[in-house]
Design an enzyme around this catalytic site. Structure first.
Site, PDB file in Angstrom:
ATOM      1  N   ASP A 204       0.689  -1.108   0.266  1.00 40.49           N
ATOM      2  CA  ASP A 204       0.299   0.052   0.064  1.00 40.49           C
ATOM      3  C   ASP A 204       1.011   1.128   0.030  1.00 40.49           C
ATOM      4  O   ASP A 204       1.944   1.293   0.440  1.00 40.49           O
ATOM      5  CB  ASP A 204      -1.385  -0.085   1.166  1.00 40.49           C
ATOM      6  CG  ASP A 204      -1.810   0.621   1.705  1.00 40.49           C
ATOM      7  OD1 ASP A 204      -2.623   1.099   0.601  1.00 40.49           O
ATOM      8  OD2 ASP A 204      -1.751   2.161   2.249  1.00 40.49           O
ATOM      9  N   GLU A 246       1.249  -0.641  -5.353  1.00 40.11           N
ATOM     10  CA  GLU A 246       0.417   0.647  -5.335  1.00 40.11           C
ATOM     11  C   GLU A 246       1.005   1.989  -5.290  1.00 40.11           C
ATOM     12  O   GLU A 246       1.325   2.790  -4.267  1.00 40.11           O
ATOM     13  CB  GLU A 246      -0.808   0.316  -3.975  1.00 40.11           C
ATOM     14  CG  GLU A 246      -2.253   1.777  -4.283  1.00 40.11           C
ATOM     15  CD  GLU A 246      -2.709   2.410  -3.233  1.00 40.11           C
ATOM     16  OE1 GLU A 246      -3.511   3.006  -3.281  1.00 40.11           O
ATOM     17  OE2 GLU A 246      -2.305   2.175  -2.540  1.00 40.11           O
TER      18      GLU A 246
HETATM   19  C1  GLC Z   1      -4.390   3.116  -0.719  1.00 38.01           C
HETATM   20  C2  GLC Z   1      -5.587   2.375   0.418  1.00 38.01           C
HETATM   21  C3  GLC Z   1      -6.190   3.380   0.062  1.00 38.01           C
HETATM   22  C4  GLC Z   1      -6.701   3.664   1.821  1.00 38.01           C
HETATM   23  C5  GLC Z   1      -5.124   4.449   1.392  1.00 38.01           C
HETATM   24  C6  GLC Z   1      -4.330   4.626   3.281  1.00 38.01           C
HETATM   25  O1  GLC Z   1      -4.706   4.182  -1.482  1.00 38.01           O
HETATM   26  O2  GLC Z   1      -6.340   1.849  -1.400  1.00 38.01           O
HETATM   27  O3  GLC Z   1      -8.151   2.728   0.391  1.00 38.01           O
HETATM   28  O4  GLC Z   1      -7.435   5.167   2.490  1.00 38.01           O
HETATM   29  O5  GLC Z   1      -3.731   3.717   0.634  1.00 38.01           O
HETATM   30  O6  GLC Z   1      -3.709   4.048   3.307  1.00 38.01           O
END
Ligand code: GLC
Length: 552
Positions: A204, A246
Site C-alpha cells: 500500500d 500501489e
Molecule cells: C491506499 C488504499 C486506500 C487507503 C490509503 C491509505 O490508497 O487503497 O484505501 O485509504 O492507501 O492507506
C-alpha cells in the site's frame, strides 16, 4: 517443489479483490469473516479467478477500513483468528488458487503501540519511528491526498508539543523509514505472513515512504532503494512470492518501480492511468485517450507485469489525468456533487455505466485483453450497485449480494457493518448471485465465459501488445501475440482484439494482407469471420461490440 506452475505464475493469473468484511459472515455478527470466506471459495473457483487479494486483515480501529493497522502480526477479531486465516490460505491453495494480502508499509494507526509509545515523550526509544517536527512548515511541496478531510500533512500533538507527519488521515501517522529499525521491522513482518503461506503482498501507498525537503516527497531514490531491498529479501527467502505496488503515478514514474533486470523492485504494479481513460473513451466515442496513454507506457522487464482494473475499493481516482480530462470525467460520470470524493468518483462499475450491459461487458472484454493481469472487484461480476450517500468510500464496500434472503444471504444478523444495497435497480431482491447463476444471459455468465476462454491462451497475460488502428476512431484494435518459451511452452498465438466504443454500428477496414488465406475465429463465440484476402479487410462492429479474433 513449488505450488506455482511457473516462476512467473502471476502473469497468467486473474485477480479478485475482496473485502473480507463485506463478503460473507460466517458467525452471524454482521461482519464478514474468514469462516464465511471459506464457505465461498468454491464460488470464486467457479467464477474462474486465480489469485485472491484481501484488503487489510489486521487489527485496526477502522478509521480507514483497516489501512490504519494497530498490530501487524494478528488478525482483526471480527475476522477470526490466525488459525482461521491459515485455514483459508490452505483451502485456497488446495483449490489451486493463490492469495495475496494488503500490507500497509507507509503508516500505522495512531492506536498502534509503537505510536502510543512514540508520542509519549521526546525521549521515547520509539520517538524516531515516526516523523516528528517542531514546525508544520517542512515538506510544503507534498500534496494532500485526502483533500476532503485533511488540511495539512502535519498534525499537532499536544502531548509533546510537536507535529507528526501523515500522508493520509491524521489517525495514520507515517513511519520514519530513515530509521533502520523501521526498515528491518517491516521485513520481519513480511516474513511473518510469508511464513503463514501467503503468495505475496499488495504493498500500500508505496511512493511516500521517505520525505526530503525541496521535493514533493514521492518516488524518492531512497524509496526505490528500500523497495529493492524488500524485493531482494523476498526473492532470497521466498522465491515465487510476489510484490504488487500501489503507486498511483504516471506510467514513466510507475515504470521505475519495476526496477531493472539486475536490480528488480516490484513484480507487479497497477496501471492507474489506463483506468479512467477506458471510461473517457466511451463518453468521447473515440479510442484516442486509450491510445495516447498506452503509447506513453514504457516497456517493462521481462518478468514484470502490469495489473489492470476497472474499479476497486477506493474512489475511481482522477489523479492521473489532465485537469481538462478530470473536469470531463466529473461532468459525465459524477454529475451529482455527492458522487465526487477527493480527486475521484465514489461509484461502482455498473452505476457508472448506467447499468448498460453492453458497456459493462465491453469494458470487461478490454480489461481481460489489455496488457497485464486483470483484477475484478468483488460484486462487479454481478454488476452490484453503490450508495453515494454513505460516508467516505463505504458506498462501494457494501455486503456481497448472494441471494434473495435476508441481508442478501450475507449474514443472519439484524445489524450489519453496512446495510445491503436495496434500491430498485441494484437491490439484492432482484440483483444477486443466485439470480444470475440461474440466467445464462447474465453478466455473471458472460464474465465467467470470458475468463474461461482467456484461460486457454497465454497471449493475453504474456503476449506483446500493438495497436492496429482503422481510420474510424470509434474502433479500438490491438494485436496480442505470444510464442512458447522454455518456462511456458506452447504454440504461437496471435489475436486481433476489436471493439466498438460507441452505441452505433461502426464500419472498419484494416490491411491484414500479411495473413491472406486465414479465417479469423472469434474465440468468444466460435464464429468464423470471412477469409482474409489481399484487399483491405472490411467489417462492421455492432454497438459496443467486441471480438477476440484468433488469426493463424
Ligand atoms: C491506499 C488504499 C486506500 C487507503 C490509503 C491509505 O490508497 O487503497 O484505501 O485509504 O492507501 O492507506
Amino acid at each position: 517443489m513449488s505450488r506455482y506452475n511457473s516462476p512467473t505464475w502471476y502473469k497468467d493469473a486473474v485477480f479478485y479483490e475482496l473485502y473480507v468484511r463485506a463478503f460473507k459472515d460466517g458467525n452471524g455478527d454482521g461482519h464478514g469473516d474468514f469462516k464465511g470466506l471459506l464457505s465461498k471459495l468454491d464460488y470464486l473457483q467457479q467464477l474462474g479467478v486465480d489469485c485472491i487479494w484481501l484488503l487489510p486483515v489486521f487489527p485496526s480501529p477502522l478509521v480507514d477500513d483497516g489501512y490504519d493497522v494497530s498490530d501487524y502480526r494478528n488478525i482483526h477479531e471480527d475476522y477470526g483468528t490466525l488459525e482461521d486465516f491459515k485455514a483459508v490460505v490452505d483451502a485456497i491453495h488446495q483449490r489451486g488458487m493463490t492469495v495475496i494480502i494488503d500490507i500497509v508499509v507507509n503508516h500505522t494507526s495512531d492506536q498502534h503501540p509503537w505510536f502510543i509509545e512514540s508520542r509519549s515523550s521526546k525521549q521515547s526509544p520509539l520517538r524516531d519511528w515516526y516523523v516528528w517536527s517542531e514546525t508544520d512548515q517542512k515538506y510544503r511541496e507534498a500534496r494532500i491526498i485526502f483533500l476532503d478531510t485533511e488540511s495539512s500533512n502535519w498534525t499537532y500533538d499536544p502531548l509533546t508539543g510537536e507535529y507528526y507527519w501523515h500522508r493520509f488521515y491524521s489517525q495514520q501517522p507515517d513511519l520514519n523509514y530513515d530509521n533502520p529499525a523501521v526498515q528491518q521491522e517491516m521485513l520481519d513482518i513480511i516474513d511473518f505472513w510469508l511464513e503463514m503461506g501467503v503468495d505475496g503482498f499488495r504493498v500500500d501507498a508505496v511512493p511516500y515512504l521517505f520525505e526530503r525537503e525541496g521535493t514533493n516527497c514521492e518516488n524518492l531514490p531512497e524509496t526505490h532503494a528500500y523497495v529493492r531491498r524488500m524485493r531482494a529479501h523476498v526473492e532470497a527467502k521466498w522465491p515465487g512470492r510476489i510484490l504488487l505496488a500501489e503507486a498511483n503515478q504516471w506510467p514513466e514514474d510507475v515504470r521505475a518501480y519495476f526496477g531493472t533486470e539486475d536490480a528488480p523492485e516490484f513484480h507487479m504494479a497497477f496501471h492507474f492511468p489506463i483506468m479512467p481513460r477506458l471510461y473517457l473513451a466511451l463518453k468521447q466515442r473515440t479510442r484516442k485517450s486509450i491510445v495516447d496513454i498506452m503509447n506513453r507506457t514504457p516497456p517493462i522487464p521481462s518478468d514484470a507485469q502490469w495489473c489492470v482494473f476497472l474499479r476497486n475499493h477506493d474512489e475511481l481516482t482522477l489523479e492521473m489525468v489532465t485537469e481538462e480530462e478530470r473536469q470531463y470525467m466529473w461532468e459525465h460520470y459524477a454529475p451529482e456533487p455527492r458522487m465526487r470524493l477527493n480527486l475521484g468518483i465514489r461509484r461502482r462499475l455498473a452505476p457508472l455505466l448506467d447499468n448498460d450491459q453492453r458497456r459493462i461487458r465491453l469494458l470487461n472484454a478490454l480489461l481481460f485483453t489489455l496488457p497485464g493481469s486483470p483484477i475484478l472487484y468483488y460484486g462487479d461480476e454481478i454488476g452490484m450497485g453503490d450508495d453515494i450517500w454513505r460516508d467516505d468510500r463505504n458506498g462501494v464496500r457494501t455486503p456481497m449480494q448472494w441471494d434473495y434472503s435476508k441481508n442478501a444471504g450475507f449474514s443472519d444478523a439484524d445489524e450489519l457493518y453496512e446495510a445491503v444495497i436495496d434500491d430498485e435497480v441494484f437491490g439484492y431482491r432482484h440483483l444477486n448471485v443466485i439470480q444470475q447463476q440461474a440466467d445464462p444471459n447474465s453478466l455473471w455468465y458472460a464474465i465467467r465465459h470470458m475468463l474461461a476462454v482467456r484461460r486457454n491462451y497465454r497471449a493475453f497475460g504474456r503476449g506483446t501488445f500493438e495497436f492496429v488502428l482503422p481510420e474510424n476512431e470509434a474502433i479500438l484494435g490491438y494485436w496480442r501475440e505470444v510464442d512458447g518459451t522454455e518456462d511456458v511452452p506452447g504454440e504461437h498465438e496471435r489475436f486481433l482484439v476489436l471493439a466498438n466504443l460507441t452505441d452505433e454500428p461502426q464500419p472498419g477496414e484494416l490491411d491484414l494482407s500479411a495473413f491472406a488465406g486465414s479465417e479469423p475465429i472469434d474465440v468468444l463465440t466460435g464464429t468464423r469471420w470471412p477469409a482474409i484476402g489481399a484487399e483491405p479487410y472490411r467489417f462492421e462492429l455492432a454497438p459496443y461490440g467486441y471480438h477476440w479474433l484468433r488469426i493463424r
